[in-house]
Design a protein around this motif. Structure first.
Motif, PDB file in Angstrom:
ATOM      1  N   THR A 182       0.851  -1.197   0.000  1.00  0.00           N
ATOM      2  CA  THR A 182       0.000   0.000   0.000  1.00  0.00           C
ATOM      3  C   THR A 182       0.885   1.245   0.000  1.00  0.00           C
ATOM      4  OG1 THR A 182      -0.133  -0.268   2.398  1.00  0.00           O
ATOM      5  CG2 THR A 182      -2.010  -1.053   1.118  1.00  0.00           C
ATOM      6  N   VAL A 183       2.167   1.052   0.268  1.00  0.00           N
ATOM      7  CA  VAL A 183       3.156   2.129   0.157  1.00  0.00           C
ATOM      8  C   VAL A 183       4.114   1.735  -0.962  1.00  0.00           C
ATOM      9  CG1 VAL A 183       5.127   3.241   1.308  1.00  0.00           C
ATOM     10  CG2 VAL A 183       3.002   2.894   2.571  1.00  0.00           C
ATOM     11  N   THR A 184       4.165   2.530  -2.025  1.00  0.00           N
ATOM     12  CA  THR A 184       5.079   2.232  -3.136  1.00  0.00           C
ATOM     13  C   THR A 184       6.515   2.503  -2.684  1.00  0.00           C
ATOM     14  OG1 THR A 184       4.976   4.506  -3.892  1.00  0.00           O
ATOM     15  CG2 THR A 184       3.373   2.968  -4.863  1.00  0.00           C
ATOM     16  N   ASN A 185       7.467   1.975  -3.439  1.00  0.00           N
ATOM     17  CA  ASN A 185       8.869   2.246  -3.110  1.00  0.00           C
ATOM     18  C   ASN A 185       9.142   3.744  -3.124  1.00  0.00           C
ATOM     19  OD1 ASN A 185       9.491  -0.391  -2.775  1.00  0.00           O
ATOM     20  ND2 ASN A 185      10.306  -0.692  -4.842  1.00  0.00           N
ATOM     21  N   GLU A 186       8.519   4.403  -4.068  1.00  0.00           N
ATOM     22  CA  GLU A 186       8.735   5.839  -4.198  1.00  0.00           C
ATOM     23  C   GLU A 186       8.219   6.590  -2.959  1.00  0.00           C
ATOM     24  OE1 GLU A 186       6.729   7.374  -7.609  1.00  0.00           O
ATOM     25  OE2 GLU A 186       7.523   9.391  -7.282  1.00  0.00           O
ATOM     26  N   LEU A 187       7.014   6.217  -2.531  1.00  0.00           N
ATOM     27  CA  LEU A 187       6.451   6.870  -1.343  1.00  0.00           C
ATOM     28  C   LEU A 187       7.291   6.533  -0.110  1.00  0.00           C
ATOM     29  CD1 LEU A 187       4.304   8.558   0.099  1.00  0.00           C
ATOM     30  CD2 LEU A 187       2.861   6.515   0.229  1.00  0.00           C
ATOM     31  N   ALA A 188       7.756   5.283  -0.027  1.00  0.00           N
ATOM     32  CA  ALA A 188       8.575   4.885   1.122  1.00  0.00           C
ATOM     33  C   ALA A 188       9.817   5.771   1.198  1.00  0.00           C
ATOM     34  CB  ALA A 188       8.969   3.414   1.022  1.00  0.00           C
ATOM     35  N   THR A 189      10.432   6.001   0.065  1.00  0.00           N
ATOM     36  CA  THR A 189      11.636   6.833   0.051  1.00  0.00           C
ATOM     37  C   THR A 189      11.310   8.248   0.524  1.00  0.00           C
ATOM     38  OG1 THR A 189      12.444   5.521  -1.794  1.00  0.00           O
ATOM     39  CG2 THR A 189      13.562   7.600  -1.400  1.00  0.00           C
ATOM     40  N   THR A 190      10.204   8.781   0.036  1.00  0.00           N
ATOM     41  CA  THR A 190       9.789  10.119   0.469  1.00  0.00           C
ATOM     42  C   THR A 190       9.574  10.152   1.985  1.00  0.00           C
ATOM     43  OG1 THR A 190       8.644  10.425  -1.625  1.00  0.00           O
ATOM     44  CG2 THR A 190       8.010  11.914   0.163  1.00  0.00           C
ATOM     45  N   LEU A 191       8.835   9.163   2.477  1.00  0.00           N
ATOM     46  CA  LEU A 191       8.485   9.162   3.900  1.00  0.00           C
ATOM     47  C   LEU A 191       9.732   9.011   4.775  1.00  0.00           C
ATOM     48  CD1 LEU A 191       5.278   6.916   3.765  1.00  0.00           C
ATOM     49  CD2 LEU A 191       5.357   9.388   4.155  1.00  0.00           C
ATOM     50  N   ILE A 192      10.632   8.137   4.353  1.00  0.00           N
ATOM     51  CA  ILE A 192      11.836   7.892   5.160  1.00  0.00           C
ATOM     52  C   ILE A 192      12.724   9.142   5.157  1.00  0.00           C
ATOM     53  CG2 ILE A 192      13.949   6.496   5.300  1.00  0.00           C
ATOM     54  CD1 ILE A 192      12.172   4.107   4.290  1.00  0.00           C
ATOM     55  N   ASN A 193      12.779   9.787   4.010  1.00  0.00           N
ATOM     56  CA  ASN A 193      13.500  11.056   3.919  1.00  0.00           C
ATOM     57  C   ASN A 193      12.905  12.105   4.854  1.00  0.00           C
ATOM     58  OD1 ASN A 193      15.627  12.259   2.515  1.00  0.00           O
ATOM     59  ND2 ASN A 193      14.802  11.398   0.601  1.00  0.00           N
ATOM     60  N   GLU A 194      11.591  12.179   4.839  1.00  0.00           N
ATOM     61  CA  GLU A 194      10.890  13.156   5.666  1.00  0.00           C
ATOM     62  C   GLU A 194      11.116  12.866   7.147  1.00  0.00           C
ATOM     63  OE1 GLU A 194      10.220  15.764   3.653  1.00  0.00           O
ATOM     64  OE2 GLU A 194       8.106  15.871   4.242  1.00  0.00           O
ATOM     65  N   LEU A 195      11.082  11.579   7.510  1.00  0.00           N
ATOM     66  CA  LEU A 195      11.318  11.220   8.909  1.00  0.00           C
ATOM     67  C   LEU A 195      12.721  11.661   9.318  1.00  0.00           C
ATOM     68  CD1 LEU A 195      10.005   9.879  11.339  1.00  0.00           C
ATOM     69  CD2 LEU A 195      10.862   7.674  10.546  1.00  0.00           C
ATOM     70  N   GLY A 196      13.664  11.456   8.408  1.00  0.00           N
ATOM     71  CA  GLY A 196      15.038  11.868   8.690  1.00  0.00           C
ATOM     72  C   GLY A 196      15.184  13.375   8.867  1.00  0.00           C
ATOM     73  N   SER A 197      14.247  14.136   8.314  1.00  0.00           N
ATOM     74  CA  SER A 197      14.338  15.597   8.398  1.00  0.00           C
ATOM     75  C   SER A 197      13.739  16.153   9.696  1.00  0.00           C
ATOM     76  CB  SER A 197      13.616  16.235   7.199  1.00  0.00           C
ATOM     77  OG  SER A 197      12.202  16.250   7.407  1.00  0.00           O
ATOM     78  N   ILE A 198      13.051  15.302  10.433  1.00  0.00           N
ATOM     79  CA  ILE A 198      12.332  15.775  11.634  1.00  0.00           C
ATOM     80  C   ILE A 198      13.271  16.409  12.680  1.00  0.00           C
ATOM     81  CG2 ILE A 198      10.966  15.008  13.645  1.00  0.00           C
ATOM     82  CD1 ILE A 198       9.169  15.112  11.276  1.00  0.00           C
ATOM     83  N   PRO A 199      14.396  15.779  13.040  1.00  0.00           N
ATOM     84  CA  PRO A 199      15.219  16.381  14.100  1.00  0.00           C
ATOM     85  C   PRO A 199      15.632  17.830  13.790  1.00  0.00           C
ATOM     86  CG  PRO A 199      15.881  14.107  13.750  1.00  0.00           C
ATOM     87  CD  PRO A 199      14.895  14.438  12.664  1.00  0.00           C
ATOM     88  N   ALA A 200      16.082  18.085  12.568  1.00  0.00           N
ATOM     89  CA  ALA A 200      16.506  19.446  12.224  1.00  0.00           C
ATOM     90  C   ALA A 200      15.314  20.407  12.259  1.00  0.00           C
ATOM     91  CB  ALA A 200      17.147  19.454  10.839  1.00  0.00           C
ATOM     92  N   LYS A 201      14.158  19.917  11.895  1.00  0.00           N
ATOM     93  CA  LYS A 201      12.967  20.784  11.914  1.00  0.00           C
ATOM     94  C   LYS A 201      12.550  21.105  13.345  1.00  0.00           C
ATOM     95  CE  LYS A 201      11.553  19.675   7.282  1.00  0.00           C
ATOM     96  NZ  LYS A 201      10.769  18.846   6.365  1.00  0.00           N
ATOM     97  N   ILE A 202      12.719  20.134  14.238  1.00  0.00           N
ATOM     98  CA  ILE A 202      12.410  20.420  15.654  1.00  0.00           C
ATOM     99  C   ILE A 202      13.402  21.444  16.199  1.00  0.00           C
ATOM    100  CG2 ILE A 202      12.288  19.436  17.994  1.00  0.00           C
ATOM    101  CD1 ILE A 202      10.880  17.051  16.839  1.00  0.00           C
ATOM    102  N   GLU A 203      14.667  21.349  15.789  1.00  0.00           N
ATOM    103  CA  GLU A 203      15.648  22.379  16.198  1.00  0.00           C
ATOM    104  C   GLU A 203      15.119  23.771  15.846  1.00  0.00           C
ATOM    105  OE1 GLU A 203      18.258  21.958  17.958  1.00  0.00           O
ATOM    106  OE2 GLU A 203      19.175  20.007  17.511  1.00  0.00           O
ATOM    107  N   ARG A 204      14.572  23.888  14.655  1.00  0.00           N
ATOM    108  CA  ARG A 204      14.054  25.193  14.224  1.00  0.00           C
ATOM    109  C   ARG A 204      12.892  25.653  15.120  1.00  0.00           C
ATOM    110  NH1 ARG A 204      14.276  24.131   8.451  1.00  0.00           N
ATOM    111  NH2 ARG A 204      12.175  24.867   7.944  1.00  0.00           N
ATOM    112  N   ILE A 205      12.027  24.708  15.496  1.00  0.00           N
ATOM    113  CA  ILE A 205      10.885  25.066  16.354  1.00  0.00           C
ATOM    114  C   ILE A 205      11.390  25.530  17.722  1.00  0.00           C
ATOM    115  CG2 ILE A 205       8.800  24.195  17.498  1.00  0.00           C
ATOM    116  CD1 ILE A 205       8.570  22.186  15.123  1.00  0.00           C
ATOM    117  N   LEU A 206      12.424  24.871  18.215  1.00  0.00           N
ATOM    118  CA  LEU A 206      12.952  25.220  19.542  1.00  0.00           C
ATOM    119  C   LEU A 206      13.500  26.652  19.570  1.00  0.00           C
ATOM    120  CD1 LEU A 206      14.680  21.803  20.378  1.00  0.00           C
ATOM    121  CD2 LEU A 206      12.551  22.692  21.360  1.00  0.00           C
TER     122      LEU A 206
END
Ligand code: M6R
Length: 366
Positions: A182-206
């Motif tokens: 139900t998740v294509t390889n392409e979507l998986a790559t997008t999602l995993i990339n996005e998850l990896g971006s979360i820490p830096a984005k939280i830094e910005r919120i802080l």
């Protein structure tokens, strides 16, 4: 031990970029196309084939479960139910052998959650755990599971444990989605990339901490708060309200924004702060109308918005920006300003932030 912070809670809020990274480290494959959760290998076939997943927990862990429902249903298309462990254990629930029960608990010692696990096992279900404390009772009682790796959480108000739980649930949803196609390889790559971006984005919120502190000062004497959100932001609204209640002793309620007109709108007047989580997602236009409805009744709107948003800035009384990210992960970002808001309000009211009255870090009695 507080690492230069005044309180464990503040330290733990600021630790989130690292605790989230620790939670996904080694679990996202290098080519960004797969998720590895070693603790689930032995049970993966049964999990992928589950007819239904039942998520159980208490308090903040129950809020993580609600986000888990939205994530797993969206990405893996498996029906999910979410239950308070205390209700599940006493109401003679229907449990089938092909159900998978996932218990979520920071401490791994919550009495009701432990009892619910024993009940589900006795009815033949497979039971998994998502826990933070290694070697605690719940991981020992479950068939398999995933640790959150958030590190010790000392503040009674759960912060980094919550975002770590949601990180694990996101990984489980992607993993199941991949296996169920139900998740294509392409979507998986997008999602995993996005998850990896979360820490830096939280830094910005802080970096907005002092802005949030200034907003807190304006509302520290309020007696009520409303928190509204739709979709992934509904569980976040509940979590924001719980954080405020437990450490500042201000009455607060979280609602799905659309439910407002079925009752809580009657509470709104010019003294009622309404925190609306209104970052850009598929329900954005709807939430904009909800803000207009609050403003029409003179409510005070504190909105969490996406960076660069101008529409809501023109309507809300105060705004706090968060970076954009894939919709399924927006909850991970939106909760952070709410944690900070409750921290500052509680502090200004002279409350014991790390050890609020009447509460224990782990609730080992029912
Ligand atoms: O250790 P657990 O995750 O099982 O604890 C569940 C709740 O007691 C806990 O989340 C509680 O609601 C927190 N104080 C919320 O901040």
């Amino acid at each position: 031990e507080k690492g230069g912070f005044d309180h464990f809670m503040l330290k733990e809020i600021f630790e989130q970029p690292r605790s989230i990274k620790d939670t996904f480290r080694g679990r996202l494959s290098a080519d960004l196309n797969d998720i590895h959760l070693g603790g689930l290998y032995s049970v993966l076939p049964r999990l992928v084939e589950a007819k239904r997943i039942i998520l159980i927990g208490c308090g903040t862990s129950w809020h993580a479960a609600l986000l888990g429902e939205y994530l797993i249903e969206e990405l893996a298309r498996i029906p999910v139910e979410v239950e308070y462990a205390s209700e599940f254990r006493y109401r003679n629930p229907v449990i089938y052998p092909d159900d998978v029960v996932i218990a979520i608990s920071q401490s791994g010692e919550t009495a009701d959650t432990l009892a619910a696990i024993k009940l589900a096992k006795s009815r033949g279900a497979m039971v998994l755990g998502i826990c933070n404390v290694v070697g605690s009772s719940i991981p020992r009682e479950t068939h398999a599971g995933v640790y959150t790796h958030a590190g010790p959480e000392i503040g009674v108000a759960s912060t980094k444990a919550f975002t770590a739980q949601v990180t694990v649930l996101t990984m489980i949803a992607i993993l199941l989605g991949k296996h169920r196609k139900t998740v294509t390889n392409e979507l998986a790559t997008t999602l995993i990339n996005e998850l990896g971006s979360i820490p830096a984005k939280i830094e910005r919120i802080l970096e907005s901490n002092s802005k949030i502190e200034a907003i807190a000062r304006l509302f520290k004497d309020s007696t009520n708060f409303l928190y509204l959100g739709r979709g992934y932001f509904f569980p976040v609204a509940l979590e924001g309200a719980l954080k405020l209640k437990e450490i500042s002793y201000i009455h607060a309620e979280g609602y799905p924004a659309a439910e407002m007109k079925h009752g809580p709108i009657a509470l709104i007047d010019d003294k009622m702060p309404v925190v609306v989580i209104a970052a850009k997602d598929s329900s954005y236009d709807k939430v904009v109308s909800n803000i207009q409805e609050v403003k029409a009744r003179k409510g005070i709107v504190i909105a969490i918005v996406s960076e660069g948003d101008t529409t809501i800035k023109g309507m809300a009384d105060y705004t706090i920006e968060i970076p954009e990210v894939h919709e399924t992960m927006e909850g991970l970002l939106a909760v952070v300003p709410l944690q900070l808001l409750s921290y500052h309000i509680a502090l200004m009211r002279g409350c014991n932030v790390d050890q609020p009255r009447n509460l224990a870090k782990s609730v080992t009695v029912e």
